[in-house]
Enzyme design. Structure first.
Site, PDB file in Angstrom:
ATOM      1  N   LYS A 193       1.036  -1.257  -0.076  1.00 37.82           N
ATOM      2  CA  LYS A 193       0.015  -0.008   0.051  1.00 37.82           C
ATOM      3  C   LYS A 193       1.085   1.177   0.061  1.00 37.82           C
ATOM      4  O   LYS A 193       1.464   1.618   1.055  1.00 37.82           O
ATOM      5  CB  LYS A 193      -1.023   0.059   1.372  1.00 37.82           C
ATOM      6  CG  LYS A 193      -1.905   1.179   1.256  1.00 37.82           C
ATOM      7  CD  LYS A 193      -2.562   1.447   2.228  1.00 37.82           C
ATOM      8  CE  LYS A 193      -2.122   2.654   2.934  1.00 37.82           C
ATOM      9  NZ  LYS A 193      -1.751   3.991   2.616  1.00 37.82           N
ATOM     10  N   GLU A 269       9.043   1.362  11.099  1.00 37.43           N
ATOM     11  CA  GLU A 269      10.014   2.444  10.842  1.00 37.43           C
ATOM     12  C   GLU A 269       9.439   3.698  11.102  1.00 37.43           C
ATOM     13  O   GLU A 269       8.666   4.226  10.183  1.00 37.43           O
ATOM     14  CB  GLU A 269      10.689   2.457   9.474  1.00 37.43           C
ATOM     15  CG  GLU A 269      11.366   1.200   9.280  1.00 37.43           C
ATOM     16  CD  GLU A 269      12.939   1.656   9.891  1.00 37.43           C
ATOM     17  OE1 GLU A 269      13.874   0.706   9.507  1.00 37.43           O
ATOM     18  OE2 GLU A 269      13.284   2.487  10.129  1.00 37.43           O
ATOM     19  N   CYS A 303      12.674  10.675   8.161  1.00 36.81           N
ATOM     20  CA  CYS A 303      12.316  10.211   9.601  1.00 36.81           C
ATOM     21  C   CYS A 303      13.595  10.246  10.242  1.00 36.81           C
ATOM     22  O   CYS A 303      13.558  10.667  11.442  1.00 36.81           O
ATOM     23  CB  CYS A 303      11.909   8.576   9.316  1.00 36.81           C
ATOM     24  SG  CYS A 303      13.020   7.870   8.229  1.00 36.81           S
ATOM     25  N   GLU A 400       8.111  15.988  16.460  1.00 38.54           N
ATOM     26  CA  GLU A 400       8.579  15.884  15.166  1.00 38.54           C
ATOM     27  C   GLU A 400       7.989  16.729  14.335  1.00 38.54           C
ATOM     28  O   GLU A 400       6.723  16.481  14.117  1.00 38.54           O
ATOM     29  CB  GLU A 400       8.523  14.090  14.471  1.00 38.54           C
ATOM     30  CG  GLU A 400       9.198  13.935  13.286  1.00 38.54           C
ATOM     31  CD  GLU A 400       8.923  12.632  12.734  1.00 38.54           C
ATOM     32  OE1 GLU A 400       7.870  12.159  13.096  1.00 38.54           O
ATOM     33  OE2 GLU A 400       9.777  11.940  12.179  1.00 38.54           O
TER      34      GLU A 400
END
Lengths: 504, 499
Positions: A193, A269, A303, A400
């Site tokens: 996906k 992750e 990330c 973040e």
């Protein structure tokens, strides 16, 4: 009957054709029960590129069934490592052949510069596929001495089975390669996906999967909303493993769904708030370059972006202007402008999110030393933004942001630096800059991060593992370690000499 | 400045032209030997000369080693990262695959192989090169925990210039078995192929150049063992020799290494490989595998199944079928559709094998098939079977390296294991039984580097191959072969110990 869209390539009279259906069993097909579509937006122009089919829960079922059938018949234990290697190498060659077109499509959908998509992302992705092609015929178990008179024991590293893979929008092609390569090398089949924001290159790569010669069902591509397709995959009873890259918030949901359904294996992750430490012995110019690159590469949508920089107090006043100068040198522009070093952020949602953090930074009293002004033109552009004199409690320091926004703080001692760096629930990456070898060893050892860069940042290699400690994730990608994520160990005990005394 | 050998094939199995450079290949160039000497290349099917190639000797070896040393220090070794070394090996594999037929035809012509066999072997080489291409960036060292005061790790480094000496029975295959792991791990090479079958290595050199390997990484010196081979083994700048050939020469290599620079040595030597056929074996299958294992390439195979022990219950039945199979092998030119087997590689080999056949007759073994030359030209020996052999016979103790099967009878498992292991060799062993417990027991007890259950030698790139005892030392194929071309360096970084 493949529905397609034609997407114009700026500055040329070429068009890229994209199949807009779901890719199942090596064919592009409509949804079995839904008319929902997803609009793909060009973040540089804010315009719609095309609409693609959005997979429903039933479509996920169809894709999983296809992957399961392939696993039981043409893939899994029915295909040799050599053949898996050959096909992965073939796929790598095809991606390399089509690099320009794929880079253009990536840029149109994600915003990143064509040049970087082609010469960085795609080059690394081709390397990644070739790297795992090399592992495919080298998956070995152990033979284990138990008792030579009675028993032989050995392990087999079986493929896990059908893997659901959910990838993000920041590096669509790279993240696709990182997931597809080790899974296929180990003999797993895939339901992939791609992000609903950036599904187009995954659909284009699906064409190459067919051309390379993979049997139907080995990879299936089902763009859909995370809340629909992603949720369905995480709780699916016939998916053996889910691999996810994305936010920590979503990662939690996936792990919970896996636990409540069939205890499928999970690798994650997730996010990061990765620090870079600048020690007084560092080469300031080089450190500033790495620090700027660390938070600005891919417009900070990374990330492992080095989004916090801590500078030793003795060099703080000297370092900061160098850093500001480096950051302002990066040209943030349109993906098809050769000068651009990064592009707009990927979507309106992200754009608003990043700006809300910039506002929060201002409000909480951080000192703005670069950026902070919105552009007036079209496109989700955020210019490099640097806040200095930050304190640990600020939102911009804890959360973040996933944009080109850097928080810069100060420290006195090595111990304090490490403490500041580790003061986060994340643990994805960290960087340190120092010319003191002993310090490099001590600090890299103390940093709670899955990847530590010494006198560098952000440069990965396909044969070196990558992944998070703490709440940045579970499991590793890249390197030989990724193979563990896609194999399931079976121990076989072969008795040839032991008779049981019964009753006991 | 190099000459070439061109040969046109117009046969049932292959039509086409091959062109082979016949010089030495040094530093990316084709050159004559310093001495200007040449070696004649003979076609074993006709006994006639095909062409000649440059004959290298000590001077040429020295030039090649210097080129390889330079390449190692500047453009190969650790100067080219693993993934790039792997990439070049993949490209080389693709080129070999593209040229399978031309290489196979050259090999079949030079070595007297069946063309179809040569094709399979060359395709197998493609797989081996691809397999090692994948290892090039995966030769990991380790970090190991000692104490907080020390950071310790190992590096897996290439050795430097390696000397590869390959034989005449599988010239191309064995060359690739050696060059692939050597190049993958970052070494540079001086290869001396057999003077009897020099052509396919020269084709390989052309493909290595075409693939884009830097000059000097791969050098090929056809020459005699006593001159070029000896010079390579003695050379002080060669850190390692990997040799496939006879145990006799293997000994000399080890001795020479010890007297010069203590270079490391991998040896793939001879074998007198035992086959054990138990009474519950699938006899038809056993005979088929035996026919392949004993007579393939006229028995000129280090792992040939040459010493056959059959349980007394099925002894006669086995022999009857084995003889029929041997007698139905059609011999002839490898490019004919009606030939199953080619000649021995040379007059010397033929004479040697005939000598063993004589000794078998004299020592009282029962000759059941073959035992003579075939009529016509070429070094053909009929597939030969001796029965009722005794452990003290020469044909039982010594490696014949010809199409000769030597069959003996046994009663018990204990007895046959002793017989099977009663040899200085230990390359391969073969077991035919349907009882899997017995198969495991016997394979655990056989003193051999490879044991095959219910088949004869069918190697695979991922599985190691190499002998116990005097069949050699070290392994080829699989991950294990990397060790042959790697040296381990330990690095200790002091983080806090003070004196």
């Amino acid at each position: 009957m493949a529905a397609t869209a034609q997407i114009s390539v700026p500055g040329t009279d070429r068009k890229i054709t994209v199949s807009t259906g779901l890719f199942i069993d090596n064919q592009f097909v409509p949804s079995v029960d839904s008319k929902e579509t997803i609009e793909c937006i060009n973040p540089a122009t804010e315009e719609v590129l095309c609409s693609i089919t959005a997979a429903s829960v039933k479509d996920i079922d169809v894709a999983v069934a296809s992957a399961r059938a392939a696993f039981n018949t043409t893939w899994g234990k029915n295909v040799t490592g050599f053949e898996r290697s050959r096909l992965l190498n073939k796929l790598a060659d095809l991606i390399e052949r089509n690099a320009q077109e794929l880079a253009e499509l990536e840029s149109l959908n994600n915003g990143k510069p064509v040049r970087l998509a082609r010469d960085a992302d795609i080059v690394d992705s081709v390397g990644c596929l070739r790297y795992y092609a090399g592992w495919a015929d080298k998956i070995t178990g152990q033979t284990i001495e138990v008792d030579n008179k009675t028993k032989m024991a050995f392990t087999k590293h079986d493929p896990i089975g059908v893997c659901g893979q959910i990838i993000p929008w920041n590096y669509p092609i790279s993240m696709w390669a990182w997931k597809v390569a080790p899974a296929l090398a180990c003999g797993c089949t895939i339901v992939m996906k791609p992000s609903e924001f950036t599904p187009l290159t995954a659909l284009k790569l699906s064409e190459l999967v067919v051309e390379a010669g993979f049997p139907p069902g080995v990879i299936n591509t089902v763009p859909s909303l995370g809340s629909v397709g992603g949720a369905a995959m995480s709780s699916h009873l016939d998916i053996d493993k889910v691999a996810f890259t994305g936010s920590t918030v979503t990662g939690r949901k996936i792990m919970a769904a896996a636990a409540m359904s069939n205890l499928k294996k999970v690798s994650l992750e997730l996010g990061g708030k990765s620090p870079q430490l600048i020690f007084e012995s560092a080469n300031l110019d080089e450190a500033a370059t790495w620090a700027a690159m660390g938070v600005l590469f891919n417009t900070g949508q990374d990330c492992c972006a080095g989004s916090r920089v801590y500078v030793q107090d003795k060099i703080y006043d000297k370092f900061l202007p160098i850093l500001v100068e480096k950051a302002s040198q990066l040209f943030v522009g349109h993906g098809f402008d050769e000068k651009s070093g990064c592009g707009p952020v990927v979507s309106k949602v992200q754009y608003d999110k990043v700006w809300s953090y910039i506002e929060a930074g201002k409000q909480q009293g951080a000192r703005l030393v670069l950026g902070g002004e919105k552009r007036t033109e079209k496109g989700y552009y955020v210019d490099p933004t640097i806040f200095a004199d930050v304190t640990p409690d600020m939102k911009i320091v804890k959360d973040e942001i996933f944009g080109p926004v850097l928080s810069v703080g100060k420290f006195s001692t090595e111990e304090e630096a490490v403490k500041l760096a580790n003061d986060t629930t994340y643990g994805l990456a960290a960087g340190l800059h120092s010319n003191d070898a002993g310090q490099c060893m001590r600090v890299s050892s103390a940093l709670e991060a899955g990847t530590v860069w010494i006198n560098q940042y952000n440069l990965l290699n396909n044969n070196v593992p990558f992944g998070g400690k703490k709440q940045s994730g579970i499991g590793r990608e890249l390197g030989s370690y990724a193979l563990e994520e896609y194999t399931s160990i079976k121990a076989v005990h072969w008795n040839y000499g032991e008779k049981l005394d019964w009753p006991l | 400045m190099s000459s070439t050998f061109t040969h046109q094939f117009d046969t049932a199995l292959f039509k086409g032209t091959i062109t082979v450079n016949t010089g030495l290949f040094i530093d990316g160039q084709w050159v004559d030997s310093v001495s200007k000497e040449t070696i004649d290349v003979i076609n074993p099917v006709t006994g006639k000369k095909l062409t000649q190639v440059a004959a290298g000797d000590a001077n040429d070896i020295d030039i090649a080693v210097k080129a390889a040393s330079r390449a190692f220090k500047t453009s190969w070794g650790l100067k080219t990262p693993g993934h790039q070394r792997g990439r070049l090996l993949y490209i080389l594999a693709d080129l070999i695959e593209k040229n399978v037929d031309a290489i196979a035809a050259t090999e079949a012509l030079d070595a007297g192989k069946r063309f179809a066999h040569a094709q399979r072997e060359v395709q197998g080489s493609v797989d081996v090169v691809r397999y090692y291409a994948g290892w090039a960036d995966k030769n990991h060292g380790k970090t190991m925990e000692t104490s907080e005061e020390k950071f310790a790790y190992t590096r897996h480094e290439p050795i430097g210039v390696v000397g590869l000496i390959v034989p005449w029975n599988f010239p191309f295959s064995i060359a690739t078995w050696k060059i692939a792991p050597a190049l993958a791990t970052g070494n540079t090479i001086v290869l001396k192929q057999s003077e009897v079958t020099p052509l396919s290595a020269l084709l390989l050199a052309a493909l290595v150049k075409e693939a884009g390997f830097p000059d000097g990484v791969f050098n090929v010196i056809p020459g005699y063992g006593s001159t070029a081979g000896q010079a390579l083994i003695e050379h002080q700048a060669v850190g390692k020799v990997s040799f496939t050939g006879s145990t006799f020469v293997g000994r000399k290599i080890m001795e020479t290494a010890s007297k010069t620079n203590l270079k490391r040595v991998t040896l793939e030597l001879g074998g007198k490989n035992p086959v054990i056929v138990f009474d519950d074996a699938d006899l038809d299958q056993a005979v088929k595998w035996m026919t392949f294992g004993t007579f393939f390439h006229s028995g000129q195979v280090c792992a040939a199944s040459s010493r056959i022990y059959v349980h007394e219950k099925v002894y006669d039945a086995f022999l009857e079928r084995f003889v029929v199979a041997a007698n139905s092998i059609r011999q002839g030119d490898g490019f004919r559709e009606d030939a199953d087997q080619g000649p021995l590689v040379s007059q010397t080999q033929l004479d040697r094998v005939l000598g063993y056949v004589e000794s078998g007759k004299q020592e009282g073994a029962r000759l059941l098939a073959g035992g003579t030359r075939s009529e016509g030209t070429g070094f053909f020996l009929k597939p030969t079977i001796f029965a009722d052999a005794r452990p003290d016979m020469k044909i039982v103790r010594e490696e014949i390296f010809g199409p000769v099967g030597v069959v003996s009878k046994f009663k018990t498992e204990e007895e046959v294991l002793e017989l099977a292991n009663d040899t200085q060799y230990g390359l391969a062993g073969y077991v035919f039984t349907q009882n899997l417990n017995r198969a495991i027991r016997v394979s655990s007890t056989l003193e051999a580097g490879s044991v095959f259950v219910n088949s004869t030698a069918a190697t695979a790139p991922q599985v190691p191959f190499g002998g116990f005892k005097q069949s050699g030392q070290g392994k080829e194929l699989s991950e294990y072969a990397l060790e042959a071309f790697t040296q381990v360096k330990a690095v200790h970084i002091n983080l806090g110990m003070t004196l």
